[in-house]
Structures are given as structure tokens and as C-alpha cells.
Write a protein that holds these residues in place. Structure first.
Motif, mmCIF file in Angstrom:
data_model
loop_
_atom_site.group_PDB
_atom_site.id
_atom_site.type_symbol
_atom_site.label_atom_id
_atom_site.label_comp_id
_atom_site.label_asym_id
_atom_site.label_seq_id
_atom_site.Cartn_x
_atom_site.Cartn_y
_atom_site.Cartn_z
ATOM 1 N N GLN A 188 0.779 -1.252 -0.016
ATOM 2 C CA GLN A 188 -0.110 -0.022 -0.091
ATOM 3 C C GLN A 188 0.773 1.202 0.146
ATOM 4 N N ASP A 189 1.900 1.341 0.811
ATOM 5 C CA ASP A 189 2.929 2.227 0.787
ATOM 6 C C ASP A 189 3.647 2.397 -0.484
ATOM 7 N N ASP A 190 4.045 1.432 -1.160
ATOM 8 C CA ASP A 190 4.938 1.838 -2.145
ATOM 9 C C ASP A 190 4.586 1.300 -3.814
ATOM 10 N N LEU A 191 3.496 0.805 -3.765
ATOM 11 C CA LEU A 191 2.835 0.282 -5.095
ATOM 12 C C LEU A 191 1.618 1.074 -5.501
ATOM 13 N N PHE A 192 0.812 1.314 -4.368
ATOM 14 C CA PHE A 192 -0.429 2.240 -4.895
ATOM 15 C C PHE A 192 -0.051 3.703 -5.206
ATOM 16 N N PRO A 193 -0.993 4.246 -5.869
ATOM 17 C CA PRO A 193 -0.689 5.688 -6.516
ATOM 18 C C PRO A 193 -0.616 6.723 -5.174
ATOM 19 N N GLU A 194 -1.297 6.336 -3.992
ATOM 20 C CA GLU A 194 -1.526 7.251 -3.059
ATOM 21 C C GLU A 194 -0.112 7.320 -2.394
#
Length: 165
Positions: free
Chosen positions: A108-114
Motif C-alpha cells: 500500500q505504501d510503495d505500489l499504490f498511487p497514493e
């Protein structure tokens, strides 16, 4: 020969009598060179291999889709069935840690756009609420194929992750 219990403290051998002597035993290993080498070893170890293996774009997309699918199934169960366990996300996390040595939070931290797990989790919940409203709420969603399609999507992503080398 006398029994050791019968020995007077002055009759004991010198090595046992003088426990606090300044003499070093033969097995003594000086720690100073080791202490100086540890930071150097840590620098080389940190720079030599990445903490997580490099992921190709297909694998990155698969991980994002797997997290989205697990979140959707868990949100459905939490909102419409009263099951707050988050079991699918936990199972995905266990799989990712054992297979790729990464966590759901790092995805979630590294691969999602957010680029932030908190913003990612909020967006995933908002997306699910919108999906649920389009389905007509929990009552309509239970009667539709939504739960089965969410579960099938999740299962397909899990199988794809299992198939990764």
C-alpha cells in the motif's frame, strides 16, 4: 588423595583461587577489532542486497489487485455480515511475507498511487461503499452475485500469487 570438600581454601589450585586476576585466559578473544568491524559489515550487508526482491510491472499490478480484492471482500463481510475479522487481508499478508518478504502495508505504501497506506485504505473503503451503493445496499448485494464475484476475484489473485516463482 583428599576429597575436594575436605580442602581448605588455601589448598585449592591457583587458577580456581584467583578468579579476579588480571591475567587473560588463553580462550580470550579481543572484542575491539570486532566492534570496529561491525558497522562496516552492516554497511556492506545493507548495500549488497535489497530488502525486497525487485518486482516486475506485472507482479506489481498483481499485488495491487490482490490487496484491492482482499479489502473488498473484507469490507463486504464487515458491513453486510458483521464479520470484522479481516481474514482475507491477513491471509494475503501471510502469503506475501512468506513468498515475497513484503507486507500488505508495504504494498500500500510503495505500489499504490497514493504512496500512503492510510490514504490507500481510505480510498479502498470509499470505493467499496460506492460499489455497495450501486448494488443497492447490503440487502440487494446479498441477493446478487456481488459476494461471489468479490470472492472469485480474490481467489484468482491468491492463486496467481501462489504461482509466482
Amino acid at each position: 588423595m583428599r576429597h575436594p570438600a575436605d580442602l581448605h581454601h588455601n589448598d585449592r589450585p591457583a587458577a580456581r583461587r584467583n578468579l579476579h586476576s588480571r591475567r587473560t585466559p588463553a580462550s580470550f578473544v579481543p572484542l575491539r577489532p570486532l566492534r570496529m568491524a561491525l558497522p562496516l559489515l552492516a554497511v556492506f550487508a545493507a548495500g549488497s542486497a535489497p530488502a525486497t526482491p525487485p518486482l516486475d510491472e506485472t507482479t506489481r499490478q498483481l499485488l495491487v489487485e490482490a490487496v484491492e480484492a482482499a479489502a473488498a471482500v473484507d469490507f463486504y463481510h464487515a458491513r453486510c455480515r458483521g464479520d470484522q475479522s479481516g481474514r482475507r487481508m491477513e491471509n494475503l499478508n501471510k502469503l506475501l511475507v512468506s513468498k515475497l518478504r513484503i507486507t500488505v502495508l508495504s504494498v500500500q505504501d510503495d505500489l499504490f498511487p497514493e504512496r500512503s497506506y492510510r490514504r490507500t485504505q481510505q480510498r479502498l473503503e470509499d470505493d467499496f461503499v460506492a460499489l455497495l451503493l450501486n448494488a443497492g445496499g447490503c440487502a440487494s448485494a446479498k441477493d446478487s452475485d456481488l459476494p461471489d464475484s468479490l470472492r472469485d476475484r480474490y481467489d484468482a489473485r491468491i492463486e496467481a500469487i501462489h504461482a509466482l516463482p
